[in-house]
Design a protein around this motif. Structure first.
Motif, short mmCIF file in Angstrom:
data_model
loop_
_atom_site.label_atom_id
_atom_site.label_comp_id
_atom_site.label_asym_id
_atom_site.label_seq_id
_atom_site.Cartn_x
_atom_site.Cartn_y
_atom_site.Cartn_z
N LEU A 74 -38.49 8.02 46.69
CA LEU A 74 -39.53 9.19 46.08
C LEU A 74 -40.64 9.19 47.19
N VAL A 75 -41.09 8.28 47.98
CA VAL A 75 -42.25 8.69 48.99
C VAL A 75 -41.69 9.05 50.25
N GLN A 76 -40.31 9.45 50.73
CA GLN A 76 -39.84 9.85 51.65
C GLN A 76 -40.32 11.11 52.10
N HIS A 77 -40.59 11.56 53.12
CA HIS A 77 -41.31 12.73 53.68
C HIS A 77 -40.81 14.05 53.28
N PRO A 78 -39.33 14.37 53.92
CA PRO A 78 -38.72 15.57 53.72
C PRO A 78 -38.71 16.12 52.25
N LYS A 79 -38.16 15.10 51.51
CA LYS A 79 -37.50 15.73 50.05
C LYS A 79 -38.75 15.44 48.93
N PRO A 80 -38.96 14.36 48.40
CA PRO A 80 -39.93 14.18 47.14
C PRO A 80 -41.50 14.18 47.82
N ASN A 81 -41.49 13.27 48.78
CA ASN A 81 -42.92 13.18 49.34
C ASN A 81 -43.99 12.85 48.24
N LEU A 82 -43.69 12.35 47.16
CA LEU A 82 -44.74 11.67 46.08
C LEU A 82 -45.66 10.69 46.76
N SER A 143 -35.83 6.34 58.48
CA SER A 143 -36.56 7.63 58.47
C SER A 143 -38.05 7.36 58.53
N PRO A 144 -38.84 8.30 59.13
CA PRO A 144 -40.29 8.13 59.15
C PRO A 144 -40.74 8.34 57.74
N VAL A 145 -41.39 7.45 57.15
CA VAL A 145 -42.11 7.57 55.85
C VAL A 145 -43.57 7.21 56.01
N PRO A 146 -44.55 8.45 55.85
CA PRO A 146 -45.99 8.16 56.30
C PRO A 146 -46.52 6.92 55.15
N GLN A 147 -46.01 6.85 53.89
CA GLN A 147 -46.61 6.06 53.14
C GLN A 147 -45.93 4.61 53.16
N LEU A 148 -44.99 4.45 54.30
CA LEU A 148 -44.32 3.11 53.99
C LEU A 148 -45.02 1.80 54.33
N PRO A 149 -46.25 2.00 55.12
CA PRO A 149 -47.23 0.78 55.02
C PRO A 149 -47.58 0.48 53.70
N VAL A 150 -48.08 1.21 52.76
CA VAL A 150 -48.40 1.01 51.49
C VAL A 150 -47.62 0.15 50.78
#
Length: 159
Positions: A74-82, A143-150
């Motif tokens: 759900l936090v992945q960038h292209p699709k949901p990016n919640l 895949s690059p996930v900007p919120q992955l560190p959280v």
């Protein structure tokens, strides 16, 4: 709960005697052990409630795994990016609905808890495989996930 504390103290004292230079009882090490064990403590508390009711839950780990995979997707960038907090909330609600469905099958239809949770134990690990795109044998979370560190800092030692 009272039986766990003396057991934990016995383990701590035993490891303190075995390890050299009192490395085990350092505050940083005890903090690290406590942080790593919080996930298991939460799962154990949920399982304790089930065992007190004279039932069994085999699918608790599979449901937890599924919830983590859903939150990640759900936090992945292209699709949901919640936002990360919304992804965790949705994941917890979905896991709660699944456990409610299992409880309903057990209590209303009088299906034995062993049977219902065994089906969940066998079914729910398939959902993260399909969610992460690994049905062909190549699961990937690269895949690059900007919120992955959280998300990764919620469970230390993952990355």
């Amino acid at each position: 709960m009272l039986l766990v504390c003396p057991g934990l103290a016995l383990v701590a004292v035993s490891f303190a005697e075995i390890t050299p230079v009192i490395a085990y009882l350092r505050p940083s090490n005890l903090f690290y052990i406590f942080v790593l064990s919080t996930v298991y403590m939460v799962l154990a508390m949920a399982a304790t409630v089930v065992v007190v009711l004279c039932e069994i839950d085999l699918s608790i780990g599979a449901v937890a795994l599924m919830g983590g995979a859903i939150a990640f997707k759900l936090v992945q960038h292209p699709k949901p990016n919640l936002p990360w907090w919304l992804a965790i909330l949705i994941s917890l609600v979905l896991c709660g609905l699944i456990c409610t469905l299992q409880g309903t099958l057990i209590s209303c239809l009088k299906i034995p808890s062993f049977v219902v949770t065994l089906v969940g134990y066998l079914l729910f690990p398939c959902i993260p495989i399909l969610t992460l795109g690994g049905a062909d044998g190549f699961a990937s979370v690269a895949s690059p996930v900007p919120q992955l560190p959280v998300l990764s800092h919620l469970v230390p030692g993952v990355l």
